[in-house]
Design a protein around this motif. Sequence first.
Motif, PDB file in Angstrom:
ATOM      1  N   ALA A 197       1.125  -1.230  -0.130  1.00  0.00           N
ATOM      2  CA  ALA A 197       0.147  -0.042  -0.069  1.00  0.00           C
ATOM      3  C   ALA A 197       0.943   1.336   0.002  1.00  0.00           C
ATOM      4  CB  ALA A 197      -1.001  -0.016   1.256  1.00  0.00           C
ATOM      5  N   VAL A 198       0.878   1.796  -1.213  1.00  0.00           N
ATOM      6  CA  VAL A 198       1.817   3.194  -1.122  1.00  0.00           C
ATOM      7  C   VAL A 198       0.853   4.526  -1.024  1.00  0.00           C
ATOM      8  CG1 VAL A 198       3.356   4.384  -2.719  1.00  0.00           C
ATOM      9  CG2 VAL A 198       3.798   1.837  -2.626  1.00  0.00           C
ATOM     10  N   PRO A 199       1.177   5.204  -0.230  1.00  0.00           N
ATOM     11  CA  PRO A 199       0.004   6.406   0.047  1.00  0.00           C
ATOM     12  C   PRO A 199       0.457   7.404  -0.930  1.00  0.00           C
ATOM     13  CG  PRO A 199       1.993   6.133   1.765  1.00  0.00           C
ATOM     14  CD  PRO A 199       1.989   4.930   0.960  1.00  0.00           C
ATOM     15  N   LEU A 200      -0.629   8.106  -1.427  1.00  0.00           N
ATOM     16  CA  LEU A 200      -0.468   9.364  -1.669  1.00  0.00           C
ATOM     17  C   LEU A 200      -0.716  10.421  -0.598  1.00  0.00           C
ATOM     18  CD1 LEU A 200      -2.359   8.880  -5.302  1.00  0.00           C
ATOM     19  CD2 LEU A 200       0.130   8.279  -4.578  1.00  0.00           C
ATOM     20  N   SER A 201      -1.014  11.720  -0.933  1.00  0.00           N
ATOM     21  CA  SER A 201      -0.982  12.761   0.026  1.00  0.00           C
ATOM     22  C   SER A 201      -2.657  12.863   0.480  1.00  0.00           C
ATOM     23  CB  SER A 201      -0.458  14.038  -0.501  1.00  0.00           C
ATOM     24  OG  SER A 201      -0.718  15.262   0.430  1.00  0.00           O
ATOM     25  N   PRO A 202      -3.090  13.418   1.611  1.00  0.00           N
ATOM     26  CA  PRO A 202      -4.386  13.451   1.816  1.00  0.00           C
ATOM     27  C   PRO A 202      -5.029  14.519   1.251  1.00  0.00           C
ATOM     28  CG  PRO A 202      -3.027  13.381   3.892  1.00  0.00           C
ATOM     29  CD  PRO A 202      -2.089  13.476   2.605  1.00  0.00           C
ATOM     30  N   GLU A 291     -11.078  14.766  -5.841  1.00  0.00           N
ATOM     31  CA  GLU A 291      -9.656  14.905  -5.145  1.00  0.00           C
ATOM     32  C   GLU A 291      -8.259  14.801  -6.164  1.00  0.00           C
ATOM     33  OE1 GLU A 291     -12.320  13.081  -4.369  1.00  0.00           O
ATOM     34  OE2 GLU A 291     -12.241  12.474  -2.098  1.00  0.00           O
ATOM     35  N   THR A 292      -8.509  14.066  -7.116  1.00  0.00           N
ATOM     36  CA  THR A 292      -7.403  13.764  -8.133  1.00  0.00           C
ATOM     37  C   THR A 292      -7.001  15.018  -8.887  1.00  0.00           C
ATOM     38  OG1 THR A 292      -8.415  11.584  -8.526  1.00  0.00           O
ATOM     39  CG2 THR A 292      -6.813  12.441 -10.111  1.00  0.00           C
ATOM     40  N   GLN A 293      -7.851  15.798  -9.121  1.00  0.00           N
ATOM     41  CA  GLN A 293      -7.519  17.138  -9.691  1.00  0.00           C
ATOM     42  C   GLN A 293      -6.634  18.057  -8.926  1.00  0.00           C
ATOM     43  OE1 GLN A 293     -10.461  15.210 -10.073  1.00  0.00           O
ATOM     44  NE2 GLN A 293     -11.970  16.494 -10.732  1.00  0.00           N
ATOM     45  N   VAL A 294      -6.883  17.693  -7.424  1.00  0.00           N
ATOM     46  CA  VAL A 294      -5.840  18.783  -6.658  1.00  0.00           C
ATOM     47  C   VAL A 294      -4.922  18.032  -6.173  1.00  0.00           C
ATOM     48  CG1 VAL A 294      -7.705  20.018  -5.731  1.00  0.00           C
ATOM     49  CG2 VAL A 294      -7.470  18.199  -4.577  1.00  0.00           C
ATOM     50  N   LEU A 295      -4.628  16.472  -6.290  1.00  0.00           N
ATOM     51  CA  LEU A 295      -3.544  15.752  -5.812  1.00  0.00           C
ATOM     52  C   LEU A 295      -2.312  15.645  -6.913  1.00  0.00           C
ATOM     53  CD1 LEU A 295      -4.876  12.576  -4.306  1.00  0.00           C
ATOM     54  CD2 LEU A 295      -3.267  14.258  -3.280  1.00  0.00           C
ATOM     55  N   LEU A 296      -3.008  15.526  -8.107  1.00  0.00           N
ATOM     56  CA  LEU A 296      -1.930  15.198  -9.036  1.00  0.00           C
ATOM     57  C   LEU A 296      -0.997  16.682  -9.561  1.00  0.00           C
ATOM     58  CD1 LEU A 296      -3.610  12.633 -11.567  1.00  0.00           C
ATOM     59  CD2 LEU A 296      -1.948  12.372  -9.562  1.00  0.00           C
ATOM     60  N   PRO A 297      -1.708  17.641  -9.397  1.00  0.00           N
ATOM     61  CA  PRO A 297      -0.586  18.946  -9.655  1.00  0.00           C
ATOM     62  C   PRO A 297       0.325  18.931  -8.690  1.00  0.00           C
ATOM     63  CG  PRO A 297      -3.241  19.542  -9.787  1.00  0.00           C
ATOM     64  CD  PRO A 297      -2.898  18.083  -9.363  1.00  0.00           C
ATOM     65  N   ARG A 298       0.200  18.529  -7.554  1.00  0.00           N
ATOM     66  CA  ARG A 298       1.389  18.245  -6.529  1.00  0.00           C
ATOM     67  C   ARG A 298       2.332  17.358  -6.506  1.00  0.00           C
ATOM     68  NH1 ARG A 298      -0.710  17.423  -1.341  1.00  0.00           N
ATOM     69  NH2 ARG A 298       1.513  18.348  -0.592  1.00  0.00           N
ATOM     70  N   LEU A 299       2.100  16.343  -7.418  1.00  0.00           N
ATOM     71  CA  LEU A 299       2.927  15.103  -7.560  1.00  0.00           C
ATOM     72  C   LEU A 299       3.945  15.640  -8.316  1.00  0.00           C
ATOM     73  CD1 LEU A 299       3.345  11.962  -7.104  1.00  0.00           C
ATOM     74  CD2 LEU A 299       2.203  11.739  -9.441  1.00  0.00           C
ATOM     75  N   GLU A 300       5.272  15.207  -7.817  1.00  0.00           N
ATOM     76  CA  GLU A 300       6.508  15.860  -8.608  1.00  0.00           C
ATOM     77  C   GLU A 300       7.171  14.714  -9.309  1.00  0.00           C
ATOM     78  OE1 GLU A 300       7.789  19.568  -6.053  1.00  0.00           O
ATOM     79  OE2 GLU A 300       8.673  17.592  -5.379  1.00  0.00           O
ATOM     80  N   SER A 301       6.733  13.480  -8.872  1.00  0.00           N
ATOM     81  CA  SER A 301       7.711  12.307  -9.307  1.00  0.00           C
ATOM     82  C   SER A 301       6.720  11.638 -10.451  1.00  0.00           C
ATOM     83  CB  SER A 301       7.697  10.994  -8.114  1.00  0.00           C
ATOM     84  OG  SER A 301       6.427  10.953  -7.630  1.00  0.00           O
ATOM     85  N   PRO A 302       7.183  10.738 -11.284  1.00  0.00           N
ATOM     86  CA  PRO A 302       6.302  10.291 -12.496  1.00  0.00           C
ATOM     87  C   PRO A 302       5.293   9.290 -11.963  1.00  0.00           C
ATOM     88  CG  PRO A 302       8.679   9.788 -12.595  1.00  0.00           C
ATOM     89  CD  PRO A 302       8.662  10.195 -11.206  1.00  0.00           C
ATOM     90  N   LEU A 303       4.017   9.934 -12.478  1.00  0.00           N
ATOM     91  CA  LEU A 303       2.752   8.724 -12.235  1.00  0.00           C
ATOM     92  C   LEU A 303       2.847   7.672 -12.887  1.00  0.00           C
ATOM     93  CD1 LEU A 303      -0.107   8.947 -11.076  1.00  0.00           C
ATOM     94  CD2 LEU A 303      -0.877   9.886 -13.067  1.00  0.00           C
ATOM     95  N   SER A 304       3.468   7.706 -14.212  1.00  0.00           N
ATOM     96  CA  SER A 304       3.193   6.576 -14.824  1.00  0.00           C
ATOM     97  C   SER A 304       4.143   5.248 -14.548  1.00  0.00           C
ATOM     98  CB  SER A 304       4.001   7.007 -16.494  1.00  0.00           C
ATOM     99  OG  SER A 304       5.343   7.233 -16.325  1.00  0.00           O
ATOM    100  N   GLU A 305       5.357   5.719 -13.989  1.00  0.00           N
ATOM    101  CA  GLU A 305       5.914   4.699 -13.097  1.00  0.00           C
ATOM    102  C   GLU A 305       5.341   3.901 -11.858  1.00  0.00           C
ATOM    103  OE1 GLU A 305      10.453   5.406 -12.200  1.00  0.00           O
ATOM    104  OE2 GLU A 305       9.328   6.041 -10.394  1.00  0.00           O
ATOM    105  N   LEU A 306       4.507   4.860 -11.194  1.00  0.00           N
ATOM    106  CA  LEU A 306       3.925   4.314 -10.135  1.00  0.00           C
ATOM    107  C   LEU A 306       2.731   3.497 -10.677  1.00  0.00           C
ATOM    108  CD1 LEU A 306       3.962   5.052  -7.073  1.00  0.00           C
ATOM    109  CD2 LEU A 306       2.151   6.584  -7.521  1.00  0.00           C
ATOM    110  N   LEU A 307       2.072   3.850 -11.804  1.00  0.00           N
ATOM    111  CA  LEU A 307       0.826   3.044 -12.080  1.00  0.00           C
ATOM    112  C   LEU A 307       1.158   1.836 -12.621  1.00  0.00           C
ATOM    113  CD1 LEU A 307      -1.570   5.910 -13.416  1.00  0.00           C
ATOM    114  CD2 LEU A 307      -1.124   5.108 -11.092  1.00  0.00           C
ATOM    115  N   LEU A 308       2.367   1.720 -13.512  1.00  0.00           N
ATOM    116  CA  LEU A 308       2.900   0.598 -14.256  1.00  0.00           C
ATOM    117  C   LEU A 308       3.509  -0.442 -13.158  1.00  0.00           C
ATOM    118  CD1 LEU A 308       3.239  -0.839 -17.029  1.00  0.00           C
ATOM    119  CD2 LEU A 308       5.715   0.320 -17.036  1.00  0.00           C
ATOM    120  N   SER A 309       4.235  -0.004 -12.245  1.00  0.00           N
ATOM    121  CA  SER A 309       4.570  -0.563 -11.484  1.00  0.00           C
ATOM    122  C   SER A 309       3.717  -1.599 -10.569  1.00  0.00           C
ATOM    123  CB  SER A 309       5.844  -0.111 -10.228  1.00  0.00           C
ATOM    124  OG  SER A 309       6.552   0.507 -11.019  1.00  0.00           O
TER     125      SER A 309
END
Length: 420
Positions: A197-202, A291-309
């Motif tokens: 379980a890899v958490p994102l931000s609240p 929530e996704t519309q406010v979380l992803l603009p704050r994500l600095e690492s690659p989303l693709s890597e996380l989802l593919l892994s």
Amino acid sequence: MRILILGSGAREHAIALALGREAVPHELLVAPGNAGIADVARTVPVEPSDPAAVSALALDEAVDLVVVGPEAPLLAGVADAVRERGVPVFGPDRDAARLEGSKAFAKRIMADAGVPTGTATDVLTAADLDAALDAGGAPYVVKADGLAAGKGVLVTSDRAAARAHALTWLEQGPVLVEQFLAGREASLFFVSDGVRAVPLSPAQDFKRLGDGDTGPNTGGMGAFSPLPWLDDAFGDEASFVEHVRIRVAQPVLDRLSAEGTPFVGLLYCGLVVDGAEVRVIEFNARFGDPETQVLLPRLESPLSELLLSAARGTLDAVPAPRFSPDAAVGVVLASAGYPGEPALGRRITGVEDADGLPDVSVVHAATVATEDGLLASGGRVLTVVGTGRTVADARARAYEGVARIRFEGAQWRSDIAERP
Ligand code: GLY
């Protein structure tokens, strides 16, 4: 990578924008998409809940990853079908997606996993209903067991209203009468490869239509992230996140694995926080909207890597996601009539103007581009997202953007993120 995203809402637009921002370019396909998505991805007119059509598209286009946006395709078995054909897919199989598709199933899993939540009574008849309402007393929390597009939940002190809501939904299936949980709501998402379980931000979502949490429940009228108010009880965000990982997310994932239905995708934990006590009000099996519309603009690492892994079962091999300490606030603009029958076809102006403001981005949900300009084609039409150093800064930016956009009968809340 070539990535196929399923869905047509602001969540899917936000996912496409986040993938499009990465240093390494991707080829993005979205089925079916919307007018905003068409500016950043190739849209394909394929029904996202049709397992055969989606698998055929994934194979024909030789995609490296399928990301399932909404819940309906998950419960229709789209992820199962894509996975069976050997294509990595971010989204749980139908059996694991019951965590969202059946509130009674979710309660049973929580009970077996020892996860803190309110008590609930399954109701099948009017007599069961009366007994459950009387046993619990006001305020009443009545929920349809199955998918209900945000409309299945009613929280009210009016017994007659609770009873009428339950009787309407009982015509379609079981209903739950739940314990009312007092506190502030927070959403915390975990990316899972079935094991970890890899958490994102609240983030916090505002579900009622009207200011001050009044009016009917909706799919969500706004959101913000991060949540400074969590520091009061937990000291910092990391302590809260670790508490929820240990007490909620990991036990649920372990339980689903033990039952032979590992959960690969996004575990959405809808929580009530009362001091240092955290209890679950709901799970979803996909990214939350808005929530996704406010979380992803704050994500600095690659989303693709996380989802593919996650899709490949190798989350242990990627670094934890990194979030900017900056804040993001999203305000949803909805059509007149929403969440009932939305007025369709209203012409929208000012989107480019708002999108051109510094630190403002307009994320599309129900929009279509026509010769007459941009038209609203559903209930929730746009999310205007502001970013800034603090929640107050981000909120000011978001509402500057909202002020530039016009369409007849547009509804929005004016109090999103007012209490950071
Ligand atoms: N924000 C509520 C949901 O995504 O279901």
